[in-house]
Structures are given as C-alpha cells and as structure tokens.
Design an enzyme around this catalytic site. Structure first.
Site: not given
Ligand code: CP
Length: 306
Positions: A102, A129, A132, A220, A259, A287
């Site tokens: 990430r 992403h 997700q 979002d 998300c 997830r």
């Molecule tokens: N939606 C998502 O990726 O959540 P986090 O940032 O908590 O991993």
C-alpha cells in the site's frame, strides 16, 4: 522462468481470471475449504499509509489458508530511513513468497514490481484500489445477483476507488455512471481505456441523473486527515452527498456501498449509511474472501481457484 502473477489492476487482469477469483471467494465464504492451501508460504505486507480493513483481512486470509504474514511500515523499518522501494523488493523476495504493498504513489508500486522476483499485490495506490473492488463486486452479486448488465452510480469524488470501479465495469460488463464536480473526475486515461474497450461509463455533474434507476449507489470519503483543502473540497462536493432523497431516485431494491472508513454527513448521511439499503458491513467482510482468492491465484495460479 514462469511469468509472475502480480495482482496490480483490474484492467491488467483477464476477465475469466477475475470471474474465477470471485466464484472461488464466494465458494470459500459459503463452505470454507483450502485451509492448508498456502502452508509454508509467507506474505509480506508493506504499508506506507494507514489501514484497518486491508491489513486485518489480508492477515486473516493468509493465516486461514495456512500461511504466515510479516508486516513492514516506514516506522520501524529502513524504508523510513531512505532505503529504496526497489532494494526493499529485492530483499523481501529472498524471504517471502508474495508482497502486498500500500503506497500513495503508483510509481512506487511500479518500482516494487520491477525489482521483485515474487508476485506483488496492489493494496491501494493514489490511482487504484483493485482488491476493494473485487470485494465490492462480490458483495453486489451476493446481495443483488449477477452484476453484468446492471447499473452502478458513483456520487462525489471520483478517486482511486472510482478508477477501479471503471475497470470493473468493463471487465464484468455493467454500466458505471459518475456524478462529480469539475476537478474531481477520473483521469482521461482511465476513461479512454474504458471507451476503447466498449465500456459503458459516463461522467456528469447531475447526481439525480446518475442515480435514477441504478441498482447500486457508491461513494467514498471526501477529505483525508490533515487535508489543508478540506473546506474547499466539502464546498464543491456537498451537492453530491448521498442522502435519502437521492437514494429514493435509484431502483427501489438498490444497495448502498462505501469502501470505508465513512464520515457520516459528509459524503453520505447517517440515515443512508446505517439504513436498510446499506450493505457496508457485508462489503467490508467480503474483503477477507476476495483476498483469499487473490492470494491463491498469485501463489498457485488458476489451479488454486478450482
Ligand atoms: N477500504 C479500505 O481499504 O480500508 P482500509 O484503509 O482500512 O484498509
């Protein structure tokens, strides 16, 4: 040497592979299985940005498939003291079997992929992403039914998550309508790719037009922590907030997705977030199941999804 199976973006994956991942994830959710499929394998997760869902769901996914996990963050590793992403990739490739990364920079992800000799999974960049959206499509199909031919409407900041929704619209054959103000719209390159691949993706400034008749409404977060432009962003995005009046324009059976993390009364009202059409907890839970499939495919290929 066999080609590495990276999971980087939905536009780079074959539709039949993505479908097999979703089906495998749904099967594991229903019936379990594959508890020792990744025994002896280790996942390294590298987080340059905070995470709750991605971190915990990947860790539990790997452990429930029999594998192990190590986590690196800039604080507490040499990444925070200037060791390069490429050198980190070369080192991790000696110790573990797959990397989940990430980062705020898609250039960093490319650097990781180019230097790694093991599969790399995109755990979020500034551009996309994909993990997700695999969970999101899985959730739609679990709650509503097959997503092909359906309509998903996005209201608000068309960010990295929206980009992956655009990729998914092409890969899974649904219509994706975006309602966003100028300055909050997807990059031309992503829209061009969708057009070139016969995607049904539209961008406009009218949330009612986007949502009317939709089977799913998605939004979002508008504002990141510490964003100096927070109030300016709120002013531009407020007309795109998802509230009960807007949800009422959608198909009566439409679902609401987000998300997470969600900021109630910013991008969506609490009435919608916590209301009967919201499937956000199922979405977050999925997830885990979607990521099991991603790990199985990266490490075992198509056979891992059977
Ligand atoms: N939606 C998502 O990726 O959540 P986090 O940032 O908590 O991993």
């Amino acid at each position: 040497m066999t080609e590495l199976r990276h999971f980087l973006d939905l536009d780079q994956a074959a539709p039949e592979t993505l479908r097999a991942m979703l089906d495998s994830g749904a099967r594991m959710k229903r019936s379990g299985g594959k508890e020792s499929a990744l025994a002896g394998k280790t996942l390294a997760m590298v987080f340059e940005k905070p995470s709750t869902r991605t971190r915990v769901s990947f860790e539990v996914a790997m452990q429930s498939l029999g594998g192990k996990v190590v986590i690196l963050e800039p604080e507490g590793s040499q990444l925070g003291r200037g060791e390069t992403v490429a050198d980190t990739a070369r080192i991790l490739s000696q110790y573990v079997d797959v990397i989940m990364y990430r980062t705020s920079s898609s250039e960093n992800l490319t650097e990781m992929v180019e230097a790694a000799s093991i599969p790399v999974i995109n755990g979020l960049t500034d551009a996309s992403h994909p993990c997700q959206i695999m969970a999101d499509v899985m959730t739609f199909e679990e709650v509503v039914g097959p997503i092909a031919g359906r309509v998903v409407a996005w209201c608000g900041d068309a960010n990295n998550v929206a980009n992956s929704w655009i990729h998914a619209a092409v890969r899974f054959g649904f219509e994706f309508r975006i309602a966003s103000p100028e300055g909050f719209r997807p990059p031309a390159g992503v829209l061009d790719w969708a057009r070139a691949n016969n995607g049904r993706v539209s961008v406009g400034a009218d949330p009612v037009a986007a949502v009317t008749g939709a089977d799913c409404v998605v939004t979002d977060t508008w504002v990141s922590m510490g964003d100096a432009q927070a109030e300016k962003r709120r002013a531009a995005l407020t007309p795109f907030r998802v509230d009960a009046d807007l949800m009422a324009k959608a198909n009566p059976k439409a679902i609401f997705m987000h998300c997470l993390p969600v900021y109630r009364e910013d991008e969506a009202t609490a009435e919608v977030v916590d209301g009967p059409q919201s499937v956000i907890w199922t979405e977050a839970g999925n997830r885990l199941h979607a990521q099991k499939s991603i790990l199985l495919w990266c490490l075992l290929g198509d056979a891992g999804l059977a």
